[in-house]
Design a protein around this motif. Structure first.
Motif, PDB file in Angstrom:
ATOM      1  N   GLY A  93       3.155   4.614   9.745  1.00  0.00           N
ATOM      2  CA  GLY A  93       1.883   4.053  10.148  1.00  0.00           C
ATOM      3  C   GLY A  93       1.514   2.759   9.456  1.00  0.00           C
ATOM      4  N   GLY A  94       2.375   2.253   8.583  1.00  0.00           N
ATOM      5  CA  GLY A  94       2.115   0.965   7.938  1.00  0.00           C
ATOM      6  C   GLY A  94       2.123   0.980   6.429  1.00  0.00           C
ATOM      7  N   GLY A  95       2.375   2.131   5.826  1.00  0.00           N
ATOM      8  CA  GLY A  95       2.424   2.218   4.374  1.00  0.00           C
ATOM      9  C   GLY A  95       3.722   1.676   3.801  1.00  0.00           C
ATOM     10  N   ARG A  96       3.727   1.538   2.483  1.00  0.00           N
ATOM     11  CA  ARG A  96       4.914   1.060   1.762  1.00  0.00           C
ATOM     12  C   ARG A  96       5.475   2.197   0.909  1.00  0.00           C
ATOM     13  N   TYR A  97       6.795   2.326   0.912  1.00  0.00           N
ATOM     14  CA  TYR A  97       7.484   3.325   0.090  1.00  0.00           C
ATOM     15  C   TYR A  97       8.405   2.600  -0.875  1.00  0.00           C
ATOM     16  N   LEU A  98       8.330   2.981  -2.139  1.00  0.00           N
ATOM     17  CA  LEU A  98       9.253   2.485  -3.158  1.00  0.00           C
ATOM     18  C   LEU A  98      10.023   3.664  -3.735  1.00  0.00           C
TER      19      LEU A  98
END
Length: 227
Positions: A93-98
């Motif tokens: 949905g538009g989040g960032r994953y690190l």
């Protein structure tokens, strides 16, 4: 998808997992890295014993979720498997994953959250690997064309599907991807096998020469935040 923390004028919320699927020192190093950058993030820990549980509700208020290093992949995934859908929905949905080391493995599919256009494998088991054991050590990589030495503990390499849309930031000496950024839905995923977030004591605790690599960690975060 617009995350509330990004839309209300408050500092954007970044969640760093801390709990039984990580090891002491790993979440703190990732949080310190995020705090030291130019993004003015409100960095909070999330997990079973934290004020913010790892849930769809918590993620809905965040712009970034970071999965730090830890123990073994299967044990970690068993603990986090019920959060797989929430994490996938957040990134899609538009989040960032690190993902750092174990967090990189968990971005894969066997097992994992399935965020990559491909999967992961153990670098130490790959042909031509310059490290052949699972202990704490350093590894040589080429990061954006420059040779660097980074803290390493049985981290992944990334196996990309043919024609995968991914930006490889770093490769190991045998040419396999060591760090990359890719899209998942409307979101972005940044993963690294080595530990550019490692603090000085990670090296000195194991009698290793200290290598300052925070600039590489910041580069990875920047690529995810601004990508």
């Amino acid at each position: 998808m617009t995350h509330p923390s990004a839309a209300t004028g408050h500092r954007p919320l970044a969640l760093v997992y801390r709990g039984p699927a990580s090891l002491p020192g790993c979440p703190e190093a990732v949080a310190e890295l995020l705090d030291s950058g130019p993004w003015d993030l409100d960095v909070r820990f999330t997990g079973p014993d934290e004020t913010l549980p790892l849930s769809a509700d918590s993620l809905s208020r965040a712009v970034l979720y970071a999965q730090p290093g830890g123990g073994t992949l299967r044990a970690a995934y068993w603990r986090l498997r019920r959060r797989r859908r929430a994490i996938r929905d957040f990134v899609h949905g538009g989040g960032r994953y690190l993902g750092f080391c174990l967090g990189g493995y968990l971005a894969g599919a066997t097992p994992g959250f399935g965020l990559l256009p491909g999967d992961t494998d153990r670098y130490i088991s790959s042909p031509g690997a310059t490290v052949d054991h699972d202990g704490n050590t350093v590894v040589r990589v080429t990061w954006r064309g420059r040779p660097r030495t980074v803290f390493f503990q049985d981290g992944p390499l990334f196996v990309l599907d043919e024609n995968a849309d991914a930006t490889v930031l770093a490769t190991y000496d045998n040419g396999t991807p060591a760090a990359l950024v890719t899209r998942f839905g409307s979101g972005l995923v940044g993963v690294t096998g080595p530990h550019p977030e490692a603090t000085d004591n990670w090296f000195t605790d194991y009698g290793l020469p200290v290598h300052h690599t925070r600039d590489l960690g910041l580069d990875l975060v920047e690529a995810v935040m601004r990508g």
